[in-house]
Design an enzyme around this catalytic site. Structure first.
Site, PDB file in Angstrom:
ATOM      1  N   TYR A  43       0.857  -1.192   0.000  1.00 21.68           N
ATOM      2  CA  TYR A  43       0.000   0.000   0.000  1.00 21.68           C
ATOM      3  C   TYR A  43       0.887   1.234   0.000  1.00 21.68           C
ATOM      4  O   TYR A  43       1.892   1.313   0.725  1.00 21.68           O
ATOM      5  CB  TYR A  43      -0.894   0.019   1.245  1.00 21.68           C
ATOM      6  CG  TYR A  43      -1.653   1.313   1.443  1.00 21.68           C
ATOM      7  CD1 TYR A  43      -2.936   1.464   0.929  1.00 21.68           C
ATOM      8  CD2 TYR A  43      -1.092   2.386   2.142  1.00 21.68           C
ATOM      9  CE1 TYR A  43      -3.643   2.650   1.095  1.00 21.68           C
ATOM     10  CE2 TYR A  43      -1.784   3.576   2.304  1.00 21.68           C
ATOM     11  CZ  TYR A  43      -3.059   3.699   1.786  1.00 21.68           C
ATOM     12  OH  TYR A  43      -3.750   4.880   1.942  1.00 21.68           O
ATOM     13  N   GLU A  96      -3.727   7.636  -3.794  1.00 23.04           N
ATOM     14  CA  GLU A  96      -3.674   6.400  -3.011  1.00 23.04           C
ATOM     15  C   GLU A  96      -3.597   5.207  -3.961  1.00 23.04           C
ATOM     16  O   GLU A  96      -4.463   5.043  -4.819  1.00 23.04           O
ATOM     17  CB  GLU A  96      -4.912   6.287  -2.124  1.00 23.04           C
ATOM     18  CG  GLU A  96      -4.916   5.061  -1.219  1.00 23.04           C
ATOM     19  CD  GLU A  96      -6.196   4.959  -0.417  1.00 23.04           C
ATOM     20  OE1 GLU A  96      -6.135   4.530   0.745  1.00 23.04           O
ATOM     21  OE2 GLU A  96      -7.271   5.311  -0.951  1.00 23.04           O
TER      22      GLU A  96
END
Length: 432
Positions: free
Chosen positions: A153, A241
């Protein structure tokens, strides 16, 4: 440096989740934002990334079954992924009104892509996040399917606590990152970026290392991180993101899925990006409100909230709930309000059949309360308002505003403060 900041990074992630949450009922305390989020489809976000040198899957966009077939043939990929393009999440488990199950399909045969596209394009796809009848699919993305050997991530976002951008990463990707922040905070790494100096090579390499990339992949990941930061700056994003930020068995670092949020204040210099805004899935009333520079969000209750500012909107919705009522919506006037906007705002609110009362809660800083009062009285007369109206005004020119309301001869209920206004609004609905 990064690991001890895991707790602080968790706060950043939770704040990120709150800011991007879509308003719907079901929470005792309503969380909302007055921002008019720019809506980009997946293929648009990926094109932005590719244009800035970020590695994404090869893909084409098609708006017909024949175009989808041609795109699949041009890809010459071992395996192809076909994705319905709608803004709502949960596409993979969605159902089309054509009978097809799933908005995401894998295949090795271009002919199958054509058959699947025939059952997607022009049909409604229903997921957990769409309206009951679903959303019409107008385009599909035909992309090269890549195997993922490991998922991480990575995100870059503006953090008020740091007065600038921060990187947040975790070697545990492909899952709900907020949950990781709670259950395994030691796996969350945060790094502040100096807005003047930009991201440094050592910072990008350290983040790549923290994410678990090894050998040549570590430098490759660092290069991608720097390119993502460059994208973040160039497009005036508030958040980029990537989840998952992964690696393939062939030794390639790829941004498989991404979410980008933009700063609305930069619209004047990001005209091309904002021109891509997809409003087709908005409620018609939201698009109508935007024409008058009003921000509207629909909820499930029966008391309309008419406010100026996101903080005031949150407080208004919450205090209505605390007094036993349910907000039907909120409509934010913003700062540079004009009398005509107030009239249009009332027109929008009264068009909602769920609305049984209207609560006006204005704190006049740069907003002149007298302008609000004149707009209210004009709207009440011309629209022949038939639902109870409770008004609480405070701030600039409030005494003149109160005089206008008091002398109007209209059935307007004034309130002394926010709690008094909420109680009166809830009571007005209960009397019906």
């Amino acid at each position: 440096m990064a690991a001890p900041l895991a707790k602080q990074a968790g706060v950043v992630l939770r704040d990120l989740a709150l800011r991007s949450a879509r308003l719907r009922g079901g929470c005792p305390a309503v969380q909302l934002t007055s921002r008019r989020w720019l809506n980009l489809q997946e293929y648009q976000s990926k094109k932005l990334m590719a244009d800035h040198g970020v590695t994404v899957q090869r893909f084409f966009v098609a708006d017909s079954a024949n175009d989808a077939l041609e795109a699949a043939q041009r890809l010459k990929a071992k395996e192809i992924v076909l994705k319905a393009q709608i803004l709502a999440g949960g596409r993979g488990k969605g159902i089309f009104n054509s009978g097809l199950k799933g908005g995401v399909h894998l295949t090795k045969d271009p002919k199958t892509v054509e058959q699947l596209a025939k059952q997607m394009i022009g049909y409604n796809l229903s997921t957990k996040q769409t309206p009951k009848d679903g959303v019409t699919v107008k385009k599909v993305m035909v992309a090269e399917a890549l195997n993922i050997s490991r998922e991480t991530y990575f995100a870059i976002l503006m953090d008020r606590a740091c007065n600038g951008p921060v990187m947040v990463g975790s070697p545990q990707g492909g899952v709900d990152i907020e949950e990781v922040a709670v259950t395994s905070p030691e796996l969350i790494f945060k790094e502040e970026i100096d807005i003047f100096e930009g991201i440094q090579d050592r910072q990008a390499l350290q983040m790549a290392k923290n994410l678990g990339f090894k050998g040549p992949l570590q430098q490759q990941a660092a290069d991608q991180i720097k390119k993502l930061y460059n994208l973040f700056l160039k497009i005036d994003a508030t958040q980029v993101e990537v989840n998952p930020f992964g690696e393939t068995p062939e030794g390639q670092v790829v941004c498989f899925d991404a979410k980008i949020n933009f700063d609305d204040n930069a619209e004047f210099r990001q005209k091309e990006i904002f021109a891509m805004d997809d409003k087709s899935e908005n409620e018609p009333i939201e698009n109508e409100a935007a024409k008058y520079d009003l921000k509207y969000i629909g909820l499930d209750g029966n008391i309309a909230c008419f406010v100026n500012g996101a903080g005031l909107a949150m407080a208004t919705c919450d205090i209505i709930s605390l007094n036993g009522g349910k907000p039907a919506n909120f409509l934010d006037l913003g700062g540079g309000v004009k009398e005509a906007q107030v009239y249009q705002a009332f027109k929008l609110l009264t068009a909602d059949p769920k609305v049984e009362a209207i609560l006006v809660n204005i704190f006049g800083g740069i907003v002149n309360c007298a302008i609000i009062a004149n707009g209210i009285t004009k709207a009440c007369r011309e629209l022949e308002l038939k639902v109870p109206l409770v008004v609480r005004l405070e701030g600039t020119n409030v005494h003149e505003a109160q005089r206008i309301l008091n002398e109007s001869g209209l059935p307007i209920t004034s309130a002394n403060d926010l709690e008094d206004a909420a109680k009166k609004a809830v009571a007005s609905v209960a009397k019906k």
